[in-house]
Design an enzyme around this catalytic site. Structure first.
Site, short mmCIF file in Angstrom:
data_model
loop_
_atom_site.label_atom_id
_atom_site.label_comp_id
_atom_site.label_asym_id
_atom_site.label_seq_id
_atom_site.Cartn_x
_atom_site.Cartn_y
_atom_site.Cartn_z
CG HIS A 1 -2.25 -0.63 0.95
ND1 HIS A 1 -2.39 -1.99 0.85
CD2 HIS A 1 -3.48 -0.10 0.75
CE1 HIS A 1 -3.66 -2.27 0.59
NE2 HIS A 1 -4.35 -1.14 0.53
CE LYS B 1 -7.28 -10.06 11.39
NZ LYS B 1 -6.87 -9.48 12.67
#
Lengths: 281, 184
Positions: free
Chosen positions: B38, B103
């Protein structure tokens, strides 16, 4: 003086690393069987069933229970009447980790330094090793696999003695509430009360190594564990955070003497794949 | 509880139809990326470089799998904590990302970017990584090979089970689920 060979420790640690990552311990499986009966949310129940199914696949196929095969944390009790032939204890443990993580196709998740380059050491070493010299001629090795998701939810606070037991309860429950879905509930909550800054953290982690649900031998501490478990399961987070009354499988509290001015409290959370193994050499 | 089927890439119509709590089985292509990937993707956007894959309509799965055993497409592959991607996700959403699988809860800025640019956040069941890996049929590294487990992979999934956490209508399953069972 008993002699244990370096390679014996390497071999045992290698097998432990794989065993911990492939096989959920019987105490954890038993806790799930109980939780499925008491969980009120249908979705939560299904999540618990999937956790059980996952552990069956992992055991059968020697596949890691979780992709985060963790940082290997060891608590070693080293008898003062034993010595190691052929090398250092820490070298043997790290060599065992290196071999276990390679042979078991486990993920290597350790970077060699924290902020400047974060380069992966590619063999999951160095492990975290805590040693304690004890009486006797045995080497007891306990392993906890700490995944990043739940380890990052750990917290420590230096309370004032005046904050007392209520302050402790509040801090523990708030820590679990703030962690929410992140640590993959149902969790095991390790709590360390007393000692000093680092002792509190260490006993909170050590508490996670106790068989799930085994109460503290002290009655007053065991009763605090039960009260905290009840409060935590009333928060509503539920299995993997989707809502329900099974947020924690157990709360394990360890206490230690401390300074007259201090009341340290540490909370270390273990995920639903509570991966811990122990052996005695 | 019924399960909807869905294929990637995601269209605006499909995104609008999803509601927090919906259980979905996704088939098609997903891209994997976690922390280090990222960071690089966002740096490339800032530098005006071409990304290793076209983000438009795509879904990123936040995962760092275990090494594949010989003959297997991938090792264990469950979701990692999404909150760590919060500093980066708004940039990717602005550049066309339509779905994320991870999550744990998301920050305010990510949720705002999702609503503004029509993007959905799904959760896979954290920690059931051996079970989830069975739904991954193919995997190949397409960028950042040097990052090892954190490299960007193009994976092909079949009926990959997820649950909608944040939809584009303001729904948030983590909050709703918790309040439903909270008695404290």
């Amino acid at each position: 003086m008993r002699r244990v060979h370096f390679n014996d420790i390497v071999d045992k640690v290698r097998e432990m690393c794989m065993d911990a990552n492939f096989n959920l311990s019987a105490d954890v499986t038993a806790a799930y069987e109980k939780a499925i009966d008491t969980e009120k949310s249908p979705l939560g129940q299904e999540v618990l069933r999937q956790i059980m199914q996952n552990s069956e696949i992992a055991a059968k196929e020697s596949m890691p229970l979780c992709q985060d095969t963790g940082l290997a944390v060891f608590f070693i009790e080293f008898g003062q009447d034993v010595s190691i032939a052929g090398g250092l204890l820490s070298d043997a443990v790290n060599e065992g980790v290196r071999q276990g993580y390679s042979k078991g196709y486990l993920r290597k998740s350790v970077v060699e330094e924290p902020v400047f380059n974060r380069r992966n050491t590619t063999d999951n070493t160095p492990a975290i090793i805590h040693t304690e010299i004890v009486a006797g001629e045995n080497i007891s090795i306990k392993l906890d696999i700490a995944g990043g998701g739940c380890e990052n939810m750990a917290s420590l606070k230096m309370l004032r003695p005046a904050d007392g037991i209520e302050g402790v309860k509040q801090f523990v429950v708030d820590s679990v509430r703030n962690a929410g879905a992140n640590p993959c509930p149902p969790v095991v909550v390790g709590v360390g009360i007393g000692g000093d800054f680092e002792k509190a953290a260490m006993i909170a982690k050590k508490a996670l190594l106790r068989p799930v649900g085994q109460p503290n031998a002290r009655m007053d501490v065991a009763s605090l564990e039960q009260e905290l478990l009840k409060k935590i399961n009333q928060i509503g987070i539920g299995p993997v955070g989707l809502g329900g009354n099974t947020t924690a499988l157990a709360v394990h509290v360890e206490v230690h003497p401390c300074h007259i001015a201090s009341l340290p409290v540490a909370v270390n959370i273990g995920c639903h794949s509570s991966r811990h193994k122990s052996i005695v050499i | 509880m019924s399960v909807k089927k869905m294929t990637t890439p995601l269209t605006e119509d499909v995104i609008a139809s999803l509601k927090a709590g919906d259980r979905i089985e996704i088939s098609g292509v997903l891209y994997t990326a976690r922390d280090a990937a990222h960071k690089r993707l966002v740096q490339m956007i800032k530098d005006g470089d071409k990304l290793p894959f076209d983000l438009r309509g795509q879904v990123i799965y936040f995962v760092g799998p275990t090494p594949a055993r010989p003959g297997m497409p991938i090792g264990s592959a469950g979701p990692t904590t999404s909150g760590r991607m919060d500093p980066y996700s708004p940039y990717l959403i602005e550049h066309g990302l339509k779905g994320m699988i991870g999550k744990g809860g998301r920050g305010k800025e990510v949720i705002e970017a999702m609503h503004k640019h029509k993007c959905v956040y799904f959760a896979a069941i954290g920690g059931v990584a051996a079970l989830l890996s069975k739904r991954i049929k193919k995997a190949e590294i397409i960028a950042f090979d040097d990052l090892g487990t954190e490299a960007v992979r193009r994976i092909e999934v079949e009926d990959f089970p997820v649950i909608v956490i944040n939809d584009v209508h303001g729904g948030d399953l983590y909050k709703e689920g918790m309040s439903k069972y909270s008695i404290s």
